[in-house]
Design a protein around this motif. Structure first.
Motif, PDB file in Angstrom:
ATOM      1  N   ARG A 135      33.867  46.003  37.387  1.00 15.44           N
ATOM      2  CA  ARG A 135      34.521  45.291  37.721  1.00 15.44           C
ATOM      3  C   ARG A 135      36.094  45.671  37.652  1.00 15.44           C
ATOM      4  O   ARG A 135      36.056  46.514  37.180  1.00 15.44           O
ATOM      5  N   ARG A 148      40.748  45.382  38.237  1.00 15.83           N
ATOM      6  CA  ARG A 148      42.074  44.502  38.612  1.00 15.83           C
ATOM      7  C   ARG A 148      43.050  45.834  39.470  1.00 15.83           C
ATOM      8  O   ARG A 148      43.182  46.771  39.032  1.00 15.83           O
ATOM      9  N   ASP A 162      41.994  39.974  40.476  1.00 19.38           N
ATOM     10  CA  ASP A 162      40.622  40.505  39.382  1.00 19.38           C
ATOM     11  C   ASP A 162      39.922  40.704  40.764  1.00 19.38           C
ATOM     12  O   ASP A 162      39.566  39.535  41.343  1.00 19.38           O
ATOM     13  N   ARG A 201      34.933  41.872  41.761  1.00 12.97           N
ATOM     14  CA  ARG A 201      33.874  42.140  41.113  1.00 12.97           C
ATOM     15  C   ARG A 201      33.010  41.888  42.274  1.00 12.97           C
ATOM     16  O   ARG A 201      32.667  41.205  42.776  1.00 12.97           O
ATOM     17  N   GLN A 243      36.715  37.088  43.489  1.00 15.93           N
ATOM     18  CA  GLN A 243      37.846  37.026  43.510  1.00 15.93           C
ATOM     19  C   GLN A 243      38.673  35.855  42.943  1.00 15.93           C
ATOM     20  O   GLN A 243      37.710  35.400  42.691  1.00 15.93           O
ATOM     21  N   ARG A 270      39.195  33.455  39.313  1.00 21.42           N
ATOM     22  CA  ARG A 270      38.788  33.033  38.544  1.00 21.42           C
ATOM     23  C   ARG A 270      37.575  33.750  38.046  1.00 21.42           C
ATOM     24  O   ARG A 270      36.439  34.096  37.811  1.00 21.42           O
ATOM     25  N   SER A 315      36.791  37.545  37.510  1.00 18.52           N
ATOM     26  CA  SER A 315      37.147  37.672  35.797  1.00 18.52           C
ATOM     27  C   SER A 315      35.994  36.436  34.094  1.00 18.52           C
ATOM     28  O   SER A 315      35.979  37.443  33.879  1.00 18.52           O
ATOM     29  N   ASP A 316      35.743  35.620  35.074  1.00 23.53           N
ATOM     30  CA  ASP A 316      34.883  34.556  34.567  1.00 23.53           C
ATOM     31  C   ASP A 316      33.912  34.484  34.530  1.00 23.53           C
ATOM     32  O   ASP A 316      33.898  33.713  36.031  1.00 23.53           O
TER      33      ASP A 316
END
Length: 248
Positions: A134, A136, A146, A148, A164, A166, A169-170
């Protein structure tokens, strides 16, 4: 009496031992952890009765509210595949790999090195498919995004997914995109290819003939979500290395 009892006792112990051994094996089988129960799948192992968009080496399941966006050249050769759901996206790439060796660990380290050269610190985390990265990063318009990175090693292939938005990041927000990733099917083919070479992706024949970018459920094509560059498919090496053959 003593002999009989002793003989009977020995057999009883053997029978009890046999039953206990069988029970232990049954218990071990019952408690042995099963596989993940999902893909990505190798061709022939995929669950039936699932509608998929056939892009050649990669077949993408139709998932509600997920758009499949592709960029292809005039010959119908696909150069980029991005799945979009709301404010999240997943860029996909599929590559040749050795028959018995995983390449995601080395690939992942090269991504980390490449990001570090740009001043970006990547964090390793454990995800559904193993170790992820992960980070940024700064976007071309000066914003922050963000990313991943997820890698899945299969039999003679590897999939890289870059989340990429939401979903980066989650992971809990990545549900439909993760469903797509877990339902992918790879048709590697039997041809020997250099390790890391992208496997060929093409528009469906009818879409290429019409000059369109068709996808399941009538979704419309387009570019990467929000204009964010979602990651490198070929992380650069610090120095060139000769490409290996996969031995097939």
């Amino acid at each position: 009496m003593i002999f009989s009892r002793g003989r009977g006792g020995r057999h009883s112990r053997d029978e009890r031992s046999g039953r206990q051994s069988a029970d232990t094996q049954d218990l071990a089988a019952a408690t042995e952890p099963e596989g993940p129960g999902h893909g990505p799948y190798d061709i022939g192992d995929e669950p039936p009765d699932v509608q998929r968009l056939d892009l050649g080496s990669l077949r993408i399941p139709a998932v509600q509210d997920v758009e499949v966006r592709v960029q292809a050249n005039p010959d119908g050769v696909i150069q980029q595949v991005v799945l979009v759901h709301g404010e999240s996206a997943l860029q996909l790439g599929v590559f040749a790999a050795p028959r018995t060796e995983e390449i995601w660990p080395e690939w992942r380290e090269e991504i980390r090195t490449s990001l570090a050269a740009d001043g970006v610190v990547a964090e390793e985390v454990e995800g559904e498919h193993g170790t992820e990265l992960r980070a940024r990063v700064r976007t071309p318009d000066g914003g922050i995004a963000d990313l991943r990175f997820v890698g899945v090693d299969g039999p003679r292939w590897m999939i890289q997914g870059v989340f990429q938005g939401r979903a980066a990041s989650d992971p809990a927000a990545a549900g439909p995109l993760t469903e797509c990733l877990n339902g992918l099917v790879v048709d590697r083919g039997q041809e020997a290819k250099p390790v890391r070479e992208p496997l060929p992706l093409r528009l469906p024949r009818e879409a290429a003939a019409a000059g369109a970018e068709a996808q399941p459920d009538g979704h419309q094509p387009g570019g990467p979500v929000n204009g964010v560059v979602s990651g490198q498919q070929h992380p650069p090496r610090s120095e060139p290395r000769p490409r290996r053959r996969d031995g097939s």
